[in-house]
Design a protein around this motif. Structure first.
Motif, PDB file in Angstrom:
ATOM      1  N   THR A  50      30.625  24.689  48.559  1.00 27.26           N
ATOM      2  CA  THR A  50      29.458  25.011  47.715  1.00 27.26           C
ATOM      3  C   THR A  50      28.555  23.784  47.582  1.00 27.26           C
ATOM      4  OG1 THR A  50      30.875  26.509  46.496  1.00 27.26           O
ATOM      5  CG2 THR A  50      28.775  25.996  45.484  1.00 27.26           C
ATOM      6  N   TRP A  51      29.176  22.618  47.361  1.00 29.36           N
ATOM      7  CA  TRP A  51      28.372  21.396  47.228  1.00 29.36           C
ATOM      8  C   TRP A  51      27.639  21.103  48.541  1.00 29.36           C
ATOM      9  CZ3 TRP A  51      28.934  16.636  49.822  1.00 29.36           C
ATOM     10  CH2 TRP A  51      28.035  15.654  49.397  1.00 29.36           C
ATOM     11  N   LEU A  52      28.357  21.277  49.667  1.00 25.17           N
ATOM     12  CA  LEU A  52      27.721  21.007  50.965  1.00 25.17           C
ATOM     13  C   LEU A  52      26.512  21.901  51.175  1.00 25.17           C
ATOM     14  CD1 LEU A  52      30.695  20.427  53.432  1.00 25.17           C
ATOM     15  CD2 LEU A  52      28.828  18.844  52.872  1.00 25.17           C
ATOM     16  N   SER A  53      26.665  23.196  50.866  1.00 27.08           N
ATOM     17  CA  SER A  53      25.527  24.097  51.098  1.00 27.08           C
ATOM     18  C   SER A  53      24.397  23.783  50.110  1.00 27.08           C
ATOM     19  CB  SER A  53      25.938  25.567  51.024  1.00 27.08           C
ATOM     20  OG  SER A  53      26.242  25.900  49.716  1.00 27.08           O
ATOM     21  N   ALA A  54      24.758  23.316  48.892  1.00 20.79           N
ATOM     22  CA  ALA A  54      23.704  22.949  47.927  1.00 20.79           C
ATOM     23  C   ALA A  54      22.983  21.685  48.371  1.00 20.79           C
ATOM     24  CB  ALA A  54      24.328  22.723  46.558  1.00 20.79           C
ATOM     25  N   SER A  55      23.659  20.863  49.165  1.00 23.97           N
ATOM     26  CA  SER A  55      23.049  19.593  49.572  1.00 23.97           C
ATOM     27  C   SER A  55      22.184  19.732  50.828  1.00 23.97           C
ATOM     28  CB  SER A  55      24.133  18.548  49.873  1.00 23.97           C
ATOM     29  OG  SER A  55      25.145  18.639  48.956  1.00 23.97           O
TER      30      SER A  55
END
Ligand code: UTP
Length: 480
Positions: A50-55
């Protein structure tokens, strides 16, 4: 780190959770064990993804495509206009009333949010909203539930979802008010889960204190697992409940266990029915219900360009008209199957300033270069809609049913909501033939009347309670 399981240490290393590792190193064994137990429930793979896709750089191709494919909802019941429409609504209402009387309906109120926009320092349900007496949101709903139970001689179980942020105060408030005349065993308070906040820069979990994760409620979509975890899906099944009327704590004009909405839901064998209202303008900031590749979905206003938002179909009707009121009816079995299949609603992200510390307890900045330090995660209940094979959209009466309290001032604030409650009471009084003063504030307890017909009937039968006048306005209420 003898108290930390080796597998957990490995997971933390694999996911670059350096701050947590350093923190565990510094903690005494008892706190190491407590934090390890909390971390054992964390899905690090999901959080990292989730963090990767948000970044990733902002790219709204997916959402633009969704909007381009969307059509106005096809299975819709609009507000009644013709005599035939009125007959259909009357029939639906009577089907809904029969279901309530038969004990197949329960009410679910979601009240676990932190109400940050309102800036009230207690759970939102304790917010004083009565235009004359300041009765709270919870009292208005409790009186609606009690009045429905009396009218339909039904149990009508009431399930109130709280969170770590709201649970204790909510339960204490009901106890203090003797459950507003409801029998406590028909009231079920259940706590939603929480999700950790992530460091926006690194994806690491944030600490609110040494040994404590920075957690927040997992969104109204946390309802599905929270109901199952509390054993309520099973309990309601055992009690013969099939239909779950869902509403949010911040709209006191929601018609709790609305018989018409329930009736259409039952009549059309819907698994998930949503009450919508017509958007006041294409740019109004409201999620809209659409048909998307054969499924019902919600498109957020932020996903639409101005041009798309104003889009019309071949009949000249707005495609994106059906604003979400966050009032739904769910088939209990539909939610149970969702849980049994091990499905989870997706995570949504919000960039927020979250107070946090480093492993030694030193406060860290909540923003860098004006950018929030954290990513908060939430699940949304409406993400369950596409999983339903049979859904229905019912248009509500916006002025009557949709007056939420979201903001401190301006639109959707306490002022607009109080004005709406007073306006509705005044309209109903006017329908009885009694004089109404446009300068006066009115407040009507649901225990006196749940709808205009009931108030008119009281007046005709001579059973209308005396109207009490105070300096703040006029109150029509009975003792619970
Ligand atoms: P909102 O999305 O308006 O959030 O919730 P909120 O927490 O009340 O207010 P803000 O956004 O911080 O200002 C809509 C409804 O969903 C419930 C709220 O209590 C409200 O009834 N909710 C929200 C939960 O029950 N749990 C949550 O985690 C979030």
């Amino acid at each position: 780190m003898s108290s930390v399981p080796a597998k957990l240490l490995q997971t933390l290393q694999q996911h670059h959770q350096h701050r947590l590792l350093a923190c565990l190193q510094l903690l005494p064994p008892a706190q190491q064990m407590a934090l390890s137990a909390t971390l054992a429930d964390v899905d690090f793979d999901l959080l990292q993804a989730t963090w990767l896709s948000a970044s990733q750089p902002a790219d709204n191709h997916t959402s633009v495509d969704r909007a381009a494919l969307a059509q106005a909802p096809s299975r819709v019941v609009r507000q009644p206009v013709s005599a035939t429409d009125h007959q259909a609504w009357a029939l639906a209402r009577s089907i809904g009333e029969q279901a309530i009387s038969a004990g197949t309906v329960a009410v679910i109120t979601v009240a676990g949010g932190q109400g940050t926009r309102l800036g009230f320092e207690h759970p939102k349900g304790l917010f004083p909203i009565g235009p004359v007496t300041d009765r709270t949101l919870f009292q208005i709903f409790a009186e609606q539930v009690l009045a429905r139970r009396r009218r339909h001689r039904a149990d009508l179980p009431w399930c109130i979802m709280t969170s770590d942020a709201t649970h204790e105060e909510t339960v204490a408030f009901f106890q203090q008010h003797r459950y507003f005349g409801l029998t406590p065993d028909s009231l079920h308070f259940f706590r939603q889960g929480s999700l950790p906040a992530l460091d926006a820069a690194t994806g690491e979990l944030l600490l609110s204190a040494p040994g404590q994760l920075a957690l927040s409620p997992d969104g109204h979509g946390g309802l599905v697992t929270a109901l199952a975890r509390a054993g309520l899906l099973e309990l309601l099944q055992a009690q013969g409940v099939q239909h779950l009327y869902y509403h949010q704590v911040d709209n006191p004009t929601a018609i709790v266990a609305d018989p018409a909405l329930l009736g259409f839901h039952i009549q059309q064998q819907s698994q998930a029915t949503t009450c919508v209202v017509c958007k006041s303008s294409p740019t109004e900031r409201m999620g809209v219900l659409v048909d998307l590749q054969g499924r019902t979905e919600i498109i957020e206003y932020s996903e639409l360009t101005a041009e798309q938002a104003a889009g019309q179909d071949s009949n000249g009707q707005w495609i994106f008209w059906a604003g979400n009121t966050a009032i739904h009816v769910f088939d209990r079995q539909f939610l149970a199957s969702f849980c049994e299949a091990g499905r989870e609603l997706p995570l949504h992200i919000a960039r927020k300033n979250v107070p946090c510390v480093d492993e030694t307890g030193q406060p860290l900045p909540t923003a860098t270069d004006g950018q929030p330090n954290a990513i908060k995660l939430e699940r949304f209940i409406f993400d369950a809609l596409p999983a339903a094979t049979n859904t229905l959209i019912v248009e509500g009466d916006r002025q009557r049913e949709f007056n939420p309290v979201k903001n401190k001032s301006g639109s959707d604030s306490a002022d607009t909501c109080r004005a709406a409650l007073s306006r509705i009471a005044a309209e109903w009084l006017h329908a009885t033939g009694l004089p109404v003063d446009p300068q006066t504030r009115y407040e009507l307890s649901p225990l006196v009347a749940l709808d205009v017909a009931e108030l008119v009937n009281h007046h005709q039968q001579g059973t209308l309670p005396a109207i009490t006048r105070t300096t703040a306005g006029c109150i029509i209420a009975t003792a619970p």
